[in-house]
Design a protein around this motif. Structure first.
Motif, PDB file in Angstrom:
ATOM      1  N   PRO A  37       1.592  -0.325  -0.768  1.00  0.00           N
ATOM      2  CA  PRO A  37       2.130  -0.723   0.543  1.00  0.00           C
ATOM      3  C   PRO A  37       2.510  -2.202   0.583  1.00  0.00           C
ATOM      4  O   PRO A  37       1.792  -3.056   0.056  1.00  0.00           O
ATOM      5  CB  PRO A  37       0.971  -0.433   1.502  1.00  0.00           C
ATOM      6  N   LYS A  38       3.623  -2.475   1.229  1.00  0.00           N
ATOM      7  CA  LYS A  38       4.091  -3.851   1.406  1.00  0.00           C
ATOM      8  C   LYS A  38       3.473  -4.434   2.673  1.00  0.00           C
ATOM      9  O   LYS A  38       3.476  -3.804   3.721  1.00  0.00           O
ATOM     10  CB  LYS A  38       5.619  -3.874   1.503  1.00  0.00           C
ATOM     11  N   ARG A  39       2.948  -5.640   2.564  1.00  0.00           N
ATOM     12  CA  ARG A  39       2.371  -6.325   3.726  1.00  0.00           C
ATOM     13  C   ARG A  39       3.381  -7.332   4.280  1.00  0.00           C
ATOM     14  O   ARG A  39       3.940  -8.135   3.532  1.00  0.00           O
ATOM     15  CB  ARG A  39       1.108  -7.081   3.339  1.00  0.00           C
ATOM     16  N   LEU A  40       3.586  -7.315   5.578  1.00  0.00           N
ATOM     17  CA  LEU A  40       4.422  -8.322   6.215  1.00  0.00           C
ATOM     18  C   LEU A  40       3.647  -9.624   6.379  1.00  0.00           C
ATOM     19  O   LEU A  40       2.448  -9.612   6.689  1.00  0.00           O
ATOM     20  CB  LEU A  40       4.889  -7.842   7.592  1.00  0.00           C
ATOM     21  N   ILE A  41       4.326 -10.740   6.198  1.00  0.00           N
ATOM     22  CA  ILE A  41       3.676 -12.047   6.300  1.00  0.00           C
ATOM     23  C   ILE A  41       3.180 -12.298   7.719  1.00  0.00           C
ATOM     24  O   ILE A  41       2.104 -12.875   7.928  1.00  0.00           O
ATOM     25  CB  ILE A  41       4.651 -13.163   5.864  1.00  0.00           C
ATOM     26  N   ASP A  42       3.957 -11.865   8.713  1.00  0.00           N
ATOM     27  CA  ASP A  42       3.622 -12.175  10.100  1.00  0.00           C
ATOM     28  C   ASP A  42       2.919 -11.024  10.815  1.00  0.00           C
ATOM     29  O   ASP A  42       2.949 -10.927  12.037  1.00  0.00           O
ATOM     30  CB  ASP A  42       4.870 -12.585  10.875  1.00  0.00           C
ATOM     31  N   ALA A  43       2.264 -10.145  10.063  1.00  0.00           N
ATOM     32  CA  ALA A  43       1.552  -9.022  10.668  1.00  0.00           C
ATOM     33  C   ALA A  43       0.248  -8.757   9.928  1.00  0.00           C
ATOM     34  O   ALA A  43       0.130  -9.019   8.728  1.00  0.00           O
ATOM     35  CB  ALA A  43       2.419  -7.761  10.652  1.00  0.00           C
ATOM     36  N   ARG A  44      -0.742  -8.256  10.657  1.00  0.00           N
ATOM     37  CA  ARG A  44      -1.987  -7.770  10.059  1.00  0.00           C
ATOM     38  C   ARG A  44      -2.126  -6.307  10.455  1.00  0.00           C
ATOM     39  O   ARG A  44      -2.243  -5.985  11.643  1.00  0.00           O
ATOM     40  CB  ARG A  44      -3.190  -8.568  10.545  1.00  0.00           C
ATOM     41  N   ALA A  45      -2.083  -5.440   9.472  1.00  0.00           N
ATOM     42  CA  ALA A  45      -2.129  -4.008   9.734  1.00  0.00           C
ATOM     43  C   ALA A  45      -3.543  -3.565  10.102  1.00  0.00           C
ATOM     44  O   ALA A  45      -4.537  -4.188   9.714  1.00  0.00           O
ATOM     45  CB  ALA A  45      -1.654  -3.233   8.515  1.00  0.00           C
ATOM     46  N   SER A  46      -3.624  -2.464  10.826  1.00  0.00           N
ATOM     47  CA  SER A  46      -4.924  -1.831  11.068  1.00  0.00           C
ATOM     48  C   SER A  46      -5.270  -0.859   9.956  1.00  0.00           C
ATOM     49  O   SER A  46      -6.399  -0.389   9.862  1.00  0.00           O
ATOM     50  CB  SER A  46      -4.922  -1.098  12.410  1.00  0.00           C
ATOM     51  N   PHE A  47      -4.290  -0.529   9.101  1.00  0.00           N
ATOM     52  CA  PHE A  47      -4.461   0.366   7.952  1.00  0.00           C
ATOM     53  C   PHE A  47      -5.062   1.714   8.357  1.00  0.00           C
ATOM     54  O   PHE A  47      -6.090   2.133   7.849  1.00  0.00           O
ATOM     55  CB  PHE A  47      -5.269  -0.292   6.836  1.00  0.00           C
ATOM     56  N   HIS A  48      -4.367   2.379   9.261  1.00  0.00           N
ATOM     57  CA  HIS A  48      -4.707   3.779   9.529  1.00  0.00           C
ATOM     58  C   HIS A  48      -4.530   4.614   8.264  1.00  0.00           C
ATOM     59  O   HIS A  48      -5.329   5.520   8.001  1.00  0.00           O
ATOM     60  CB  HIS A  48      -3.802   4.316  10.646  1.00  0.00           C
ATOM     61  N   LEU A  49      -3.492   4.321   7.484  1.00  0.00           N
ATOM     62  CA  LEU A  49      -3.224   5.044   6.245  1.00  0.00           C
ATOM     63  C   LEU A  49      -2.987   4.062   5.108  1.00  0.00           C
ATOM     64  O   LEU A  49      -2.527   2.940   5.329  1.00  0.00           O
ATOM     65  CB  LEU A  49      -1.966   5.921   6.393  1.00  0.00           C
ATOM     66  N   TYR A  50      -3.283   4.522   3.900  1.00  0.00           N
ATOM     67  CA  TYR A  50      -2.906   3.791   2.694  1.00  0.00           C
ATOM     68  C   TYR A  50      -2.054   4.749   1.864  1.00  0.00           C
ATOM     69  O   TYR A  50      -2.563   5.729   1.310  1.00  0.00           O
ATOM     70  CB  TYR A  50      -4.130   3.334   1.908  1.00  0.00           C
ATOM     71  N   VAL A  51      -0.750   4.481   1.828  1.00  0.00           N
ATOM     72  CA  VAL A  51       0.204   5.373   1.169  1.00  0.00           C
ATOM     73  C   VAL A  51       0.678   4.741  -0.133  1.00  0.00           C
ATOM     74  O   VAL A  51       1.159   3.602  -0.139  1.00  0.00           O
ATOM     75  CB  VAL A  51       1.416   5.662   2.074  1.00  0.00           C
TER      76      VAL A  51
END
Length: 382
Positions: free
Chosen positions: A286-300
């Motif tokens: 998964p790609k992470r956006l610099i200006d976002a923090r995911a909650s990671f409901h899924l890891y695809v």
């Protein structure tokens, strides 16, 4: 079996639900508004409307924005079908915008090109549903700028994203949208067993969604078309539904909300660990956006070799790893094919589907279980 997702219920959750069972109210009482206020306060929104599912929240959100026959809704092909179906419930037409191959969210470049063409054709959408796939926000700043420039209303389907951040603020604050929707299904970040919520900063939208979730009924004398007959009086002023959340569900959600930050922190730690453990495998992570923090409901993860997609999936299932696939492109479902969609319409989404596997990730996953998932995945790929 190590499931791809599961709820975490503790004694405090059980006690909260038991307290409601001993109380005077099981359906509409004081706990539902307390839960609404707590979520609104947590994410920085002015209004919250709790309902019995995120699908219901999407439906009343579309209705509150006056989506109807002759109108058009756009969303992502890579989502649960509810993100598109909510438009069909209102009698609107539905179309899709292809995804970014790294984040799996609506591609802002593709959206801009499609909007420009639609403006030229005189067929702009009335509503865009921007899906937060896997718990990471799409590029809402750019999407909102495009929408506002053309008078398009915007719903964030953040069913995966309670507890996530975007541009240093909580997802759900509606800074970039008219309405944001959360899901509280058991595999989501927090759960009410079943339930959803619509957040907005618009008091009129909130009032209408509150009415729509309860049969279209009001007790507000300012909205009634006839004089009140007495203190018992109410009027149905539009067609609504029974989409209300119960006290039991709200009590569980309110208890779970107290552990939201812990759940999201744990999910991110596990995602970081997957990033390290899977770095050398023939996978796209998964790609992470610099200006976002995911909650990671899924890891695809996505396989480099699409020819091995099914064999790897079946090997993991055989080893007791409860992998899943989120999602089959909506436009390829038989219902939407019957509306005229076909293979090749959204090639990035279709390529994603041929390679994607959701591997286990939830706040209760142990590192030992994670190591087992990784070992089985390595064996399946070998």
């Amino acid at each position: 079996m190590i499931p791809y997702g599961r709820q975490i219920i503790n004694d405090d959750d059980i006690a909260a639900v038991a307290a409601v069972l001993r109380s005077d109210f099981l359906t509409q009482g004081p706990v539902v508004p307390r839960f609404e206020d707590a979520v609104a306060d947590r994410v920085g929104a002015q209004h919250a409307v709790a309902v019995n599912s995120a699908t219901s929240a999407l439906h009343i959100a579309c209705l509150a924005l006056d989506l109807g026959p002759g109108d058009l809704l756009w969303t992502s092909p890579i989502t649960f079908v509810a993100s598109a179906n909510c438009g069909r419930y209102c009698g609107a037409d539905v179309d899709f915008v292809d995804i970014d191959p790294g984040t799996f969210n609506i591609c802002a470049d593709a959206l801009e090109a499609k909007i420009n063409q639609a403006a030229s054709d005189g067929r702009l959408p009335k509503v865009i549903v921007a899906v937060h796939m896997c718990g990471q926000s799409p590029d809402m700043l750019r999407i909102s700028e495009l929408a506002r420039r053309h008078g398009i209303r915007l719903i964030e389907d953040a069913s995966h994203s309670i507890g996530a951040d975007y541009r240093n603020a909580p997802v759900g604050n509606c800074a970039y949208s008219d309405i944001t929707v959360f899901s509280f299904h058991p595999v989501k970040i927090i759960t009410t067993a079943e339930g959803g919520m619509a957040l907005t900063n618009n008091a009129d939208l909130a009032a209408r969604m509150q009415r729509l979730r309860s049969h279209g009924i009001t007790r507000d004398e300012n909205l009634m078309t006839h004089a009140s007959d007495g203190p018992w009086y109410y009027q149905q002023i539009e067609l609504g539904w029974n989409y209300r959340m119960t006290e039991l569900h709200a009590a569980l959600g309110l208890s779970q909300l107290g552990r939201l930050d812990d759940f999201v922190t744990r999910r991110n730690a596990l995602a970081d660990r997957y990033d390290a453990l899977l770095a050398d495998l023939p996978l796209n992570l998964p790609k992470r956006l610099i200006d976002a923090r995911a909650s990671f409901h899924l890891y695809v993860v996505r396989l480099h070799d699409e020819a091995r997609h099914r064999s790897v999936f079946e090997a993991l299932r055989s080893d007791g790893i409860g992998v899943n696939l989120h999602y089959i492109p909506v436009h390829l479902q038989p219902y939407y094919r019957d509306l005229g969609f076909a293979d090749g319409d959204f090639p990035v989404s279709e390529d994603y589907y041929k390679r994607a596997v959701s591997i286990p990730l939830h706040a209760g996953l142990s590192e030992a279980e994670q190591d087992t998932v990784v070992a089985c995945l390595k064996r399946a790929l070998a």
